[in-house]
Design a protein around this motif. Structure first.
Motif, mmCIF file in Angstrom:
data_model
loop_
_atom_site.group_PDB
_atom_site.id
_atom_site.type_symbol
_atom_site.label_atom_id
_atom_site.label_comp_id
_atom_site.label_asym_id
_atom_site.label_seq_id
_atom_site.Cartn_x
_atom_site.Cartn_y
_atom_site.Cartn_z
ATOM 1 N N GLU A 141 51.007 -9.046 9.302
ATOM 2 C CA GLU A 141 50.484 -8.733 10.638
ATOM 3 C C GLU A 141 50.834 -9.833 11.637
ATOM 4 N N HIS A 142 50.683 -11.083 11.211
ATOM 5 C CA HIS A 142 50.947 -12.207 12.125
ATOM 6 C C HIS A 142 52.436 -12.483 12.275
ATOM 7 N N ILE A 143 53.213 -12.207 11.233
ATOM 8 C CA ILE A 143 54.669 -12.312 11.364
ATOM 9 C C ILE A 143 55.163 -11.337 12.425
ATOM 10 N N ASN A 144 54.655 -10.116 12.366
ATOM 11 C CA ASN A 144 55.054 -9.097 13.351
ATOM 12 C C ASN A 144 54.697 -9.500 14.769
ATOM 13 N N LYS A 145 53.551 -10.135 14.938
ATOM 14 C CA LYS A 145 53.134 -10.555 16.275
ATOM 15 C C LYS A 145 54.123 -11.556 16.872
ATOM 16 N N VAL A 146 54.606 -12.458 16.030
ATOM 17 C CA VAL A 146 55.587 -13.431 16.512
ATOM 18 C C VAL A 146 56.911 -12.753 16.824
ATOM 19 N N LEU A 147 57.379 -11.899 15.904
ATOM 20 C CA LEU A 147 58.680 -11.254 16.095
ATOM 21 C C LEU A 147 58.673 -10.252 17.247
ATOM 22 N N ASN A 148 57.507 -9.729 17.593
ATOM 23 C CA ASN A 148 57.418 -8.889 18.784
ATOM 24 C C ASN A 148 57.773 -9.668 20.041
ATOM 25 N N ILE A 149 57.423 -10.962 20.032
ATOM 26 C CA ILE A 149 57.677 -11.819 21.187
ATOM 27 C C ILE A 149 59.051 -12.473 21.097
ATOM 28 N N ASN A 150 59.423 -12.906 19.889
ATOM 29 C CA ASN A 150 60.666 -13.646 19.695
ATOM 30 C C ASN A 150 61.338 -13.230 18.396
ATOM 31 N N LYS A 151 62.273 -12.316 18.492
ATOM 32 C CA LYS A 151 62.968 -11.810 17.302
ATOM 33 C C LYS A 151 63.741 -12.895 16.569
ATOM 34 N N LYS A 152 64.104 -13.955 17.283
ATOM 35 C CA LYS A 152 64.921 -15.007 16.693
ATOM 36 C C LYS A 152 64.100 -16.197 16.207
ATOM 37 N N ASN A 153 62.783 -16.097 16.231
ATOM 38 C CA ASN A 153 61.953 -17.238 15.855
ATOM 39 C C ASN A 153 62.217 -17.634 14.401
ATOM 40 N N LYS A 154 62.688 -18.844 14.215
ATOM 41 C CA LYS A 154 63.110 -19.294 12.888
ATOM 42 C C LYS A 154 61.946 -19.400 11.911
ATOM 43 N N VAL A 155 60.802 -19.851 12.386
ATOM 44 C CA VAL A 155 59.647 -20.005 11.499
ATOM 45 C C VAL A 155 59.166 -18.643 11.010
ATOM 46 N N ALA A 156 59.082 -17.669 11.920
ATOM 47 C CA ALA A 156 58.639 -16.325 11.536
ATOM 48 C C ALA A 156 59.621 -15.688 10.554
ATOM 49 N N LEU A 157 60.912 -15.873 10.788
ATOM 50 C CA LEU A 157 61.917 -15.320 9.878
ATOM 51 C C LEU A 157 61.840 -15.971 8.509
ATOM 52 N N LEU A 158 61.556 -17.272 8.479
ATOM 53 C CA LEU A 158 61.387 -17.965 7.204
ATOM 54 C C LEU A 158 60.136 -17.469 6.479
ATOM 55 N N ASN A 159 59.049 -17.277 7.244
ATOM 56 C CA ASN A 159 57.830 -16.734 6.640
ATOM 57 C C ASN A 159 58.063 -15.327 6.084
ATOM 58 N N LYS A 160 58.862 -14.565 6.793
ATOM 59 C CA LYS A 160 59.208 -13.214 6.331
ATOM 60 C C LYS A 160 59.964 -13.290 5.003
ATOM 61 N N LYS A 161 60.920 -14.206 4.939
ATOM 62 C CA LYS A 161 61.694 -14.382 3.706
ATOM 63 C C LYS A 161 60.789 -14.826 2.558
ATOM 64 N N THR A 162 59.884 -15.754 2.870
ATOM 65 C CA THR A 162 58.948 -16.243 1.849
ATOM 66 C C THR A 162 58.032 -15.129 1.373
ATOM 67 N N LEU A 163 57.606 -14.302 2.314
ATOM 68 C CA LEU A 163 56.709 -13.189 1.982
ATOM 69 C C LEU A 163 57.358 -12.249 0.973
ATOM 70 N N PHE A 164 58.609 -11.923 1.173
ATOM 71 C CA PHE A 164 59.308 -11.026 0.261
ATOM 72 C C PHE A 164 59.602 -11.695 -1.082
ATOM 73 N N LYS A 165 59.821 -13.005 -1.037
ATOM 74 C CA LYS A 165 60.194 -13.712 -2.252
ATOM 75 C C LYS A 165 59.018 -13.903 -3.199
ATOM 76 N N TYR A 166 57.861 -14.268 -2.621
ATOM 77 C CA TYR A 166 56.721 -14.608 -3.464
ATOM 78 C C TYR A 166 55.586 -13.596 -3.408
ATOM 79 N N GLY A 167 55.689 -12.654 -2.533
ATOM 80 C CA GLY A 167 54.556 -11.765 -2.338
ATOM 81 C C GLY A 167 54.571 -10.511 -3.177
ATOM 82 N N SER A 168 55.603 -10.348 -4.025
ATOM 83 C CA SER A 168 55.695 -9.118 -4.823
ATOM 84 C C SER A 168 55.511 -7.911 -3.916
ATOM 85 N N SER A 169 56.122 -7.962 -2.745
ATOM 86 C CA SER A 169 55.867 -6.938 -1.731
ATOM 87 C C SER A 169 57.175 -6.383 -1.180
ATOM 88 N N ASN A 170 58.088 -6.058 -2.082
ATOM 89 C CA ASN A 170 59.383 -5.558 -1.628
ATOM 90 C C ASN A 170 59.275 -4.231 -0.894
#
Length: 407
Positions: A141-170
């Motif tokens: 939810e919070h990743i989306n809020k950032v990407l709604n404002i800034n699609k290129k935000n590096k921290v949000a994109l990294l969090n997104k990558k981490t979420l898929f890697k460790y979250g068992s949420s493919n």
């Protein structure tokens, strides 16, 4: 529609599509073309506000209020004073996260998100905290809020990558919906309802009063006569006229009187009155001269703009508008083809004010690079490389800069 307004609309569209940094750059260009464009000033302030740059946001809104008497800017200045505490809370939360005190940090960050101030950073840290706690849907939810404002935000994109890697949420799909923040929506609604251009009434400088001569002398007829027959003329100090201009705060006329009489031999009473004239110039005239100078730039009266802005700098060194006046002087000189003076003031701005107010830093670097191109190629390359290094995504990183660097 003028170019400044077109750029404002373009900036708004960029923001709505999730390109906040590009929107800020376009706003800056819009403002540099027309300092009276309240909409662009307010929008840039709001975008910086979302990024957590409270100081720059408030400076922009303060400029807009003082210069354009914009009521929306006034409201933002008032409301944003409460965000100083939120900034302090945010810094505490970041420290707690570093100490792995995630629950304590979450409590503070959830209070910080009650306003849109620093929204990008707050939501980035919220998503990171929820990932650490294994609450992946909330992190998303919070990743989306950032990407709604800034699609290129590096921290949000990294969090997104981490979420898929460790979250068992493919199966989780991150959807970025171009929705405007509540604060921007309210800004436009208020702007449409109450914004009215504020037009400063420029005082017309009056000619200095010439006192009566002590004796009338016909120079032509007496030219060849004995010098003893000629009675020298003496100009009287215009005491009543200066006092009248002080009372009416006619700053241009006061300035002319001070310039004319400050180095002359005067009586105690005359010196005292001239001192009052100098005091009112120091305390009150700078903002008037700055506003008048900007108005002349907008009307392409560059010679008058230079005169007014020089006076603003002379009597406003420690005031909020001083960096703006320096930058506007550079623009005015550039438009009169006085390259030497334009370089001097662009350099002055870039050297002295880039850490205090960032409104025109990219533009100043770009202008310096272009102005030095046919004068000193080494300096031209220096400013071009500095622009590319400090602002890699700037709209000024165009073919002109590329040619200079590769020359």
């Amino acid at each position: 529609m003028d170019k400044s307004k077109k750029l404002y609309n373009k900036a708004l569209k960029k923001y709505n599509n999730g390109y906040i940094d590009e929107a800020i750059n376009i706003c800056e260009k819009s403002i540099s073309l027309n300092i009276k464009n309240s909409a662009s000033i307010n929008l840039k302030g709001l975008l910086l506000y979302l990024k957590g740059d409270l100081d720059s946001s408030r400076k922009l809104w303060k400029m807009n209020w003082h210069l354009n008497k914009d009521r929306v800017a006034e409201k933002y200045i008032y409301d944003s004073k409460y965000d100083i505490k939120k900034l302090q809370m945010y810094n505490i939360a970041v420290k707690l996260i570093k100490e792995i005190k995630i629950n304590e940090a979450l409590k503070i960050l959830n209070k910080c998100k009650e306003s849109d101030f620093n929204s990008i950073n707050v939501n980035n840290y919220l998503s990171a905290c929820y990932i650490k706690k294994g609450e992946y849907e909330r992190a998303l939810e919070h990743i989306n809020k950032v990407l709604n404002i800034n699609k290129k935000n590096k921290v949000a994109l990294l969090n997104k990558k981490t979420l898929f890697k460790y979250g068992s949420s493919n199966n989780i799909k991150i959807k970025v919906v171009p929705v405007m923040g509540i604060i921007i929506t309210s800004f436009i609604i208020i702007l449409l309802i109450i914004y009215k251009p504020f037009i400063y009434k420029k005082s017309t400088p009056e000619l200095s009063y010439e006192s009566k001569e002590l004796t009338t002398v016909n120079k032509t007829k007496e030219k060849n006569k004995n010098n003893n027959d000629i009675i020298s003329k003496k100009e009287l100090f215009p005491y009543n006229e200066i006092r009248k201009e002080i009372d009416s705060k006619n700053f241009n006329s006061i300035y002319n009187y001070v310039f004319k009489w400050k180095d002359k031999q005067l009586s105690i009473n005359e010196r005292s009155l001239l001192g009052k004239a100098i005091d009112i110039l120091k305390l009150e005239s700078g903002e008037y001269f700055y506003s008048s100078g900007c108005e002349n730039i907008n009307n392409k009266n560059y010679s008058d703009a230079i005169k007014e802005l020089q006076r603003a700098c002379e009597y406003g060194e420690n005031q909020w508008y001083y960096p703006h006046a320096v930058y506007m002087l550079a623009i005015a000189y550039e438009n009169t083809s006085d390259v030497e003076s334009a370089i001097r003031y662009y350099s002055m701005y870039e050297s002295n004010f880039k850490n205090d107010i960032k409104d025109y830093e990219e533009t100043a670097l770009y202008k310096l690079s272009l102005l030095y191109k046919n004068i000193n190629i080494d300096k031209s390359k220096f400013y071009a490389k500095k622009l590319v290094s400090n602002f890699p995504e700037s709209i000024y990183n165009n073919s002109n800069i590329g040619i200079i660097i590769n020359n």
